[in-house]
Design a protein around this motif. Structure first.
Motif: not given
Length: 188
Positions: A168, A171-172, A175-176, A183
């Protein structure tokens, strides 16, 4: 991630040659390690594929001062079935092609995934250095890879092992994208 392309040939091959020569000094000083604790770890990726770690290479502590995670992928030409095991065994001989690059700290070598893609998941010291390495390596990989199969992603400011422990964190920064081959979703 922006446009990806290899360095111009002269610059790339000079960087690879310099790395190759630097590697021998590192080996002579016993700075290169092959730790076993991450072998057999399986990494899952957002595109639904997974691959197991078959080797780790670490320089010194393996920790960067200005960390970034680099993921490189490629598909080898003419390597299918049992030839994958031969490639994994011989790949140790490729160590001089990366360990002497400025900023290298550690690499997880991943076996081929369900789409026959290999990945290297690195911790690198400095995003610019990681990008320079990836663009130099491209010239080497192009000799043995399926055209169009080489790609890389640089995730600035995050240690590789932190990304594996907590995917996670990306994510910052990025973008997903559920189709992202780079990823990391989980490490087991």
């Amino acid at each position: 991630m922006g446009e990806q392309k290899p360095l111009v040939p002269g610059e790339a091959w000079r960087a690879v040659a310099t790395c190759f020569l630097s590697t021998f000094a590192l080996l002579a000083r016993h700075r290169v390690r092959l730790p076993k604790e991450r072998q057999e770890m399986r990494l899952r990726f957002a595109d639904g594929t997974s691959a197991r770690v078959y080797r780790e290479t670490r320089l010194g502590s393996g920790l960067a001062k200005d960390p970034c995670t680099l993921v490189v992928t490629f598909r080898l030409r003419l390597v299918r079935g049992p030839a994958h095991a031969l490639f994994r065994a011989e790949s140790l001989l490729n160590t001089p092609l990366f360990v002497g690059f400025p900023g290298f700290t550690s690499k997880l070598w991943l076996a081929h995934d369900e789409r026959d893609r290999y990945r290297g998941v690195y911790e690198w010291d400095g995003t610019e250095r990681a990008e320079h390495y990836a663009r130099s390596l491209w010239r080497v990989l192009a000799l043995v890879s399926v055209p169009g199969s080489i790609s890389y992603a640089v995730v600035p400011g995050l240690r590789r092992d932190d990304v594996i422990a907590d995917p996670g964190l990306i994510e910052n920064i990025a973008p997903h994208d559920s189709a992202a081959w780079w990823r990391i979703q989980a490490g087991t």
